[in-house]
Scaffold this active site. Structure first.
Site, PDB file in Angstrom:
ATOM      1  N   ARG A   1      33.585  20.864  34.475  1.00  0.00           N
ATOM      2  CA  ARG A   1      34.694  21.831  34.420  1.00  0.00           C
ATOM      3  C   ARG A   1      34.144  23.268  34.395  1.00  0.00           C
ATOM      4  O   ARG A   1      34.678  24.159  35.041  1.00  0.00           O
ATOM      5  CB  ARG A   1      35.566  21.542  33.194  1.00  0.00           C
ATOM      6  CG  ARG A   1      36.796  22.427  33.123  1.00  0.00           C
ATOM      7  CD  ARG A   1      37.757  21.985  32.041  1.00  0.00           C
ATOM      8  NE  ARG A   1      37.188  22.133  30.707  1.00  0.00           N
ATOM      9  CZ  ARG A   1      37.789  21.724  29.594  1.00  0.00           C
ATOM     10  NH1 ARG A   1      38.966  21.127  29.657  1.00  0.00           N
ATOM     11  NH2 ARG A   1      37.223  21.898  28.420  1.00  0.00           N
TER      12      ARG A   1
ATOM     13  N   LYS B   1      38.808  27.681  33.005  1.00  0.00           N
ATOM     14  CA  LYS B   1      38.616  27.882  31.559  1.00  0.00           C
ATOM     15  C   LYS B   1      37.808  29.160  31.347  1.00  0.00           C
ATOM     16  O   LYS B   1      36.605  29.122  31.105  1.00  0.00           O
ATOM     17  CB  LYS B   1      37.943  26.669  30.931  1.00  0.00           C
ATOM     18  CG  LYS B   1      38.035  26.700  29.394  1.00  0.00           C
ATOM     19  CD  LYS B   1      37.710  25.352  28.803  1.00  0.00           C
ATOM     20  CE  LYS B   1      37.563  25.407  27.304  1.00  0.00           C
ATOM     21  NZ  LYS B   1      38.785  25.715  26.578  1.00  0.00           N
TER      22      LYS B   1
ATOM     23  N   GLU C   1      51.576  23.600  28.219  1.00  0.00           N
ATOM     24  CA  GLU C   1      50.589  23.179  27.214  1.00  0.00           C
ATOM     25  C   GLU C   1      50.663  24.119  26.020  1.00  0.00           C
ATOM     26  O   GLU C   1      51.416  25.094  26.039  1.00  0.00           O
ATOM     27  CB  GLU C   1      49.190  23.192  27.816  1.00  0.00           C
ATOM     28  CG  GLU C   1      48.753  24.591  28.263  1.00  0.00           C
ATOM     29  CD  GLU C   1      47.345  24.635  28.839  1.00  0.00           C
ATOM     30  OE1 GLU C   1      46.535  23.741  28.531  1.00  0.00           O
ATOM     31  OE2 GLU C   1      47.065  25.591  29.572  1.00  0.00           O
TER      32      GLU C   1
END
Ligand code: PMP
Length: 256
Positions: free
Chosen positions: A21, A120, A153
């Site tokens: 990621r 991220k 989220e």
């Protein structure tokens, strides 16, 4: 870019998934990390070993490095890699037994075509604004809706509900971080015969849920028993949430 990774029983949990990621995020912002995934992995392992910690948390940060004024990323040519290893405690133990209260935030999660939540990065202002709302409401987390008004989220966790025995969670197209814990829970449900689907959820689905829980590297699996002051289920962590939380805690230590 950054990652938060757990060390359980001396092992780096989902090391490869986190690094994948990180490298995907770096690629998305055109930041060339000057080490291979294997080299980064070996460096992490060496740091963990030197820390002497068998349970803990790794904060891995990659920046573009020093640059000049202005926003042109080409001005920063030497990336920095920072590895911090520390203890972690997100919520008190009682939260896992009793569940916690959350709100839905008025702050809309970043649009996937502006600042994609799948990246991220350390650009967390969107999340911080929602967190401030949670703080003001006296609760620990805020569920953020996306630009269509659907559930996305939390500020630092993914969201799941349980309805009529089925676990439900928003798909990645809703504008969420593809949580490593979320994926682990999806796989655990599949291997343990717990029905699960990824689907679009509205705030209404939260209010009528039988159970709700959040997932994250730091939070692990945390039950939610109140949303916007409304009691979820019977106000206690439900049986499917408890089963998933127990299974997860065994899985991270290689016990299932
Ligand atoms: N969503 C956001 C916005 C996050 O920052 C995080 C990580 N703290 C998560 C979800 C959960 O991701 P993971 O399970 O990989 O920790």
């Amino acid at each position: 870019m950054f990652e938060g990774i757990r060390i359980y029983a001396g092992k780096i949990f989902k090391n490869h998934e986190h690094l994948k990621r990180l490298y995907d995020s770096a690629r998305a912002i055109r930041l060339a990390i000057p080490f291979s995934i294997d080299q980064m992995s070996q460096t992490l392992a060496a740091c963990v070993e030197r820390s002497g910690m068998s349970d803990g948390y790794i904060r891995l940060v990659v920046t573009r490095g020093a640059g000049d004024l202005g926003i042109d990323p080409r001005k920063s040519v030497k990336p920095s890699v920072i590895i911090i290893i520390d203890k972690i405690n997100i919520y008190p133990p009682a939260t896992y037994d009793e569940g916690m209260a959350v709100i839905t935030s008025s702050v809309i999660r970043n649009h996937p075509n502006s600042c994609p939540p799948r990246i991220k990065s350390l650009n967390y202002l969107n999340n911080v604004l929602a967190k401030i709302e949670a703080n003001d409401a006296g609760v620990a987390e805020a569920i953020m809706l996306n630009h269509n008004g659907n559930v996305a989220e939390c500020t630092a966790d993914n969201v799941f509900i349980v309805r009529d025995g089925q676990v439900q969670t928003p798909g990645t197209a809703e504008g969420i971080l593809e949580g490593v814990t979320r994926q682990t829970v999806i796989e655990l449900c599949q291997t343990h015969g717990i029905p699960l689907i990824e689907k679009t959820l509205q705030r209404h689905d939260l209010y009528i849920a039988d159970e709700c829980f959040l997932t994250g590297t730091g939070a692990e699996v945390v039950p939610v028993v109140k949303i916007d002051g409304r009691v979820i289920g019977d106000g206690k962590p439900g049986p499917i949430t408890r089963k998933i939380a127990q299974t997860y805690m065994k899985f991270v230590r290689g016990q299932v």
